[in-house]
Write an enzyme that holds these catalytic residues in place. Sequence first.
Site, PDB file in Angstrom:
ATOM      1  N   ASN A   1      34.288 -54.917 -78.208  1.00  0.00           N
ATOM      2  CA  ASN A   1      34.403 -55.613 -79.416  1.00  0.00           C
ATOM      3  C   ASN A   1      34.395 -54.280 -81.037  1.00  0.00           C
ATOM      4  O   ASN A   1      34.012 -54.521 -81.723  1.00  0.00           O
ATOM      5  CB  ASN A   1      33.289 -55.896 -79.398  1.00  0.00           C
ATOM      6  CG  ASN A   1      33.829 -57.580 -78.576  1.00  0.00           C
ATOM      7  OD1 ASN A   1      34.875 -58.148 -78.696  1.00  0.00           O
ATOM      8  ND2 ASN A   1      32.431 -57.282 -77.431  1.00  0.00           N
TER       9      ASN A   1
ATOM     10  N   LEU B   1      35.901 -55.679 -83.906  1.00  0.00           N
ATOM     11  CA  LEU B   1      34.789 -56.922 -84.363  1.00  0.00           C
ATOM     12  C   LEU B   1      33.587 -56.422 -85.316  1.00  0.00           C
ATOM     13  O   LEU B   1      33.204 -57.265 -86.510  1.00  0.00           O
ATOM     14  CB  LEU B   1      34.973 -58.027 -83.145  1.00  0.00           C
ATOM     15  CG  LEU B   1      34.335 -58.937 -83.448  1.00  0.00           C
ATOM     16  CD1 LEU B   1      34.712 -59.778 -84.502  1.00  0.00           C
ATOM     17  CD2 LEU B   1      33.546 -59.960 -82.321  1.00  0.00           C
TER      18      LEU B   1
ATOM     19  N   ALA C   1      21.950 -21.955 -52.999  1.00  0.00           N
ATOM     20  CA  ALA C   1      23.153 -22.777 -51.499  1.00  0.00           C
ATOM     21  C   ALA C   1      23.091 -21.567 -50.523  1.00  0.00           C
ATOM     22  O   ALA C   1      23.049 -20.836 -50.499  1.00  0.00           O
ATOM     23  CB  ALA C   1      24.324 -22.221 -52.387  1.00  0.00           C
ATOM     24  N   GLY C   2      23.008 -22.988 -50.228  1.00  0.00           N
ATOM     25  CA  GLY C   2      24.226 -23.005 -48.924  1.00  0.00           C
ATOM     26  C   GLY C   2      23.110 -22.749 -47.563  1.00  0.00           C
ATOM     27  O   GLY C   2      22.899 -22.617 -46.346  1.00  0.00           O
TER      28      GLY C   2
ATOM     29  N   HIS D   1      30.664 -49.731 -78.513  1.00  0.00           N
ATOM     30  CA  HIS D   1      31.455 -50.976 -78.566  1.00  0.00           C
ATOM     31  C   HIS D   1      31.695 -51.550 -77.498  1.00  0.00           C
ATOM     32  O   HIS D   1      32.621 -52.922 -77.955  1.00  0.00           O
ATOM     33  CB  HIS D   1      31.422 -50.911 -79.902  1.00  0.00           C
ATOM     34  CG  HIS D   1      30.667 -50.456 -81.213  1.00  0.00           C
ATOM     35  ND1 HIS D   1      30.086 -50.092 -81.303  1.00  0.00           N
ATOM     36  CD2 HIS D   1      29.725 -51.559 -82.491  1.00  0.00           C
ATOM     37  CE1 HIS D   1      29.280 -50.064 -82.170  1.00  0.00           C
ATOM     38  NE2 HIS D   1      29.690 -50.882 -83.263  1.00  0.00           N
TER      39      HIS D   1
ATOM     40  N   GLU E   1      36.338 -63.605 -75.586  1.00  0.00           N
ATOM     41  CA  GLU E   1      36.156 -62.990 -75.384  1.00  0.00           C
ATOM     42  C   GLU E   1      35.000 -63.462 -73.647  1.00  0.00           C
ATOM     43  O   GLU E   1      33.716 -62.570 -73.493  1.00  0.00           O
ATOM     44  CB  GLU E   1      34.816 -61.592 -75.534  1.00  0.00           C
ATOM     45  CG  GLU E   1      36.688 -60.518 -76.395  1.00  0.00           C
ATOM     46  CD  GLU E   1      37.448 -59.830 -75.293  1.00  0.00           C
ATOM     47  OE1 GLU E   1      35.943 -59.533 -74.064  1.00  0.00           O
ATOM     48  OE2 GLU E   1      38.246 -59.488 -76.001  1.00  0.00           O
TER      49      GLU E   1
ATOM     50  N   GLY F   1      43.069 -55.590 -81.689  1.00  0.00           N
ATOM     51  CA  GLY F   1      42.792 -55.530 -83.461  1.00  0.00           C
ATOM     52  C   GLY F   1      42.240 -57.403 -82.775  1.00  0.00           C
ATOM     53  O   GLY F   1      42.000 -58.105 -83.782  1.00  0.00           O
ATOM     54  N   MET F   2      41.698 -58.083 -81.766  1.00  0.00           N
ATOM     55  CA  MET F   2      41.468 -59.536 -82.189  1.00  0.00           C
ATOM     56  C   MET F   2      39.699 -59.769 -81.984  1.00  0.00           C
ATOM     57  O   MET F   2      39.165 -58.010 -82.100  1.00  0.00           O
ATOM     58  CB  MET F   2      41.706 -60.158 -80.310  1.00  0.00           C
ATOM     59  CG  MET F   2      42.281 -60.345 -79.571  1.00  0.00           C
ATOM     60  SD  MET F   2      42.687 -60.959 -77.546  1.00  0.00           S
ATOM     61  CE  MET F   2      41.926 -59.502 -77.303  1.00  0.00           C
TER      62      MET F   2
ATOM     63  N   LYS G   1      21.134 -23.493 -65.748  1.00  0.00           N
ATOM     64  CA  LYS G   1      21.798 -23.064 -64.299  1.00  0.00           C
ATOM     65  C   LYS G   1      23.610 -22.734 -64.850  1.00  0.00           C
ATOM     66  O   LYS G   1      24.031 -24.374 -64.842  1.00  0.00           O
ATOM     67  CB  LYS G   1      21.040 -23.954 -63.457  1.00  0.00           C
ATOM     68  CG  LYS G   1      21.815 -23.126 -62.190  1.00  0.00           C
ATOM     69  CD  LYS G   1      21.730 -23.451 -60.956  1.00  0.00           C
ATOM     70  CE  LYS G   1      22.562 -22.885 -59.663  1.00  0.00           C
ATOM     71  NZ  LYS G   1      22.918 -24.323 -58.593  1.00  0.00           N
TER      72      LYS G   1
HETATM   73  N1  GLY Z   1      39.119 -56.218 -77.203  1.00  0.00           N
HETATM   74  C1  GLY Z   1      39.915 -56.170 -75.650  1.00  0.00           C
HETATM   75  C2  GLY Z   1      39.787 -55.268 -75.042  1.00  0.00           C
HETATM   76  O1  GLY Z   1      39.478 -54.484 -75.266  1.00  0.00           O
HETATM   77  O2  GLY Z   1      41.150 -55.543 -73.796  1.00  0.00           O
END
Ligand code: GLY
Length: 660
Positions: free
Chosen positions: A337, A340, A589-590, A334, A52, A45-46, A502
């Site tokens: 982040n 965020l 194959a082979g 993402h 970062e 949750g940072m 295939k």
């Molecule tokens: N947001 C920190 C991490 O992904 O570890």
Amino acid sequence: MTSNVLIIGGGIIGLAIAIELKLRGAKVTLVSQNFQTAATHAAAGMLAPSAEKISHKAMLELCQRSLSSYSDWTHKLETFTGLNTGYWSCGILTPVLEERGREGERERGREGESNPPILPSSSPSYWLDRETIHQYQSGLGEDAIGGWWYPEDAQVDNRALAQAMLAAAKSLGVEIKEGVAVEGIQQQQRLVVGVQTNAGVIQAEHYVLATGAWSNAVFPLPVRPRKGQMLSVRVPKNEPDLPLTRVLFGEEIYIVPRRDGRIIIGATIEDVGFTPNNTPAGIQSLLQKAIRLYPQLQHYPIEELWWGFRPATADELPILGTSPCENLTFAVGHYRNGILLAPITAALIADLILEQKSDPLLSHFHYSRFHTKSSTTSMLTLPTPPLPTTPPPPLPLQDTPLQIAGKTFNSRLMTGTGKYRNIEEMQQSVVASDCQIVTVAVRRVQTNAPGHEGLAEALDWSKIWMLPNTAGCHTAEEAIRVARLGREMAKLLGQEDNNFVKLEVIPDSKYLLPDPIGTLQAAEQLVKEGFAVLPYINADPILAQRLEEVGCATVMPLASPIGSGQGLKTTANIQIIIENANVPVVVDAGIGTPSEAAQAMEMGADALLINSAIALSQNPPAMARAMNLASVAGRLAYLAGRMPLKNYASASSPLTGTVN
Ligand code: GLY
């Protein structure tokens, strides 16, 4: 206005978009396989664009715009639901430890200067020297020789936030379907027409892909899981105050204190696919680094261990915005982040879907950035056979071109893209082989396996028919899912009507022998779904017949184990298959040498699929040409009909009329 939107994915990104669209008047459905497995649940949750050290300009702007809206965004959610999200503008301290001292000195420039030159950030940041940092934050490890203080970085309790968002979405009237596994996206003429799920097909006017680390199981996108292991400890009840009131962010470690006394410690960064569980090595390394940074943690009781999968793209930036389909929007990848970026992602995606307003920032995150122009295919420099002075006379032979599922091919040699030393060799070999069908392992493209990056541009897909294969699938179910993805992949390459697959169902990795029962089951299902199925099988005539009966477009018996180069070991059975088949028989194959290729064609095989024998030869383009000539020679020989075998010698010149 688009009024009916299906969001695929119940992580924070999917939820945030769902809420935003709903607030703006759309009818929204959200499907999620499991809310608890999303990276949202695993995160710390940072909200940390500065800590970062995000240096990509557009990404930094995206993060900062999101951060600046976080307080209002969470406040509104809290007011609406009565639930706390744990948003806390606590700041982040990034101590520099002893051995990084010199680098730290370089980074900070003149001591006391307030803006680190490495960040193009407009957020304030302050260098704290050794004395100041220890004063500012008591209890730091002795090794801390200074550090940066980022007062505007913050945190949110991601699990509480997800709960609040889910509650908000529900009370706003978003239709939430949990336990729904998306198996594939159905598209026609660049429009999504439905989403295939374990609960049937779900349709909407517009679709949003917000499937995090699982994205390329649904749509071919370069998103891979990057595992993070984490743990939490709890401040003992007898401590009067919280010892930590800001995030500590060290080298490959962060310590995130919550207001309720829980302290999150994270996170490893592991490229291990979806391998689950915590490992002793992972947890040990976290604890070691965390205790060095903040020693008193060693006494706190451990509360929980967990892991999660970050959605990482090749450049570690998200994929946002329009997609190859008009009514599908991407919001994936993402990486570190996601928490965020939820508010800004939701706002920009809602603008795009509902108002066709594309924020200029979105252009930096478009999926097409991964489709860079490849270097032009270098031309083959094989010694070309001398041209005959006069063209050879037409042969008194009639051949019909190879026909598979109603499509006509002039070449009877198919090749693959695997095992080449480099992409140029692969490109040259495909050209030299003169093949028209190239098989591509969907799974390897998904995972960007070596040699499978940039495949979209590596070959001229307007001339080459892609044959997606399900290599790497152990069960019928997996193969069916991957086949569906393959169909989407072909569409992305502009082959709208390509329904070929295939089919490979291979449970064991030592012998790589196909599972006949799984193959038959998968073939039946895929035929029902409209695929032209080309099943890879052991050279079993009865199975070949059964596969033909269920509607397969060809059968592809193996000559010997895949990649073994052992040549034709199953001749007798292949012969029976050829005799009885009413669909093309492709020997797969082979095959190790052109003579074996020619032999298979002489037997009456309709086509060959050869990969390893070309890719692993000393000169793949030359071997590709040789295989091309062999397949042509073998076919001609088959049509010409070989001479009868005789037990004894028979002189070439007639004996009659000789003088004794
Ligand atoms: N947001 C920190 C991490 O992904 O570890």
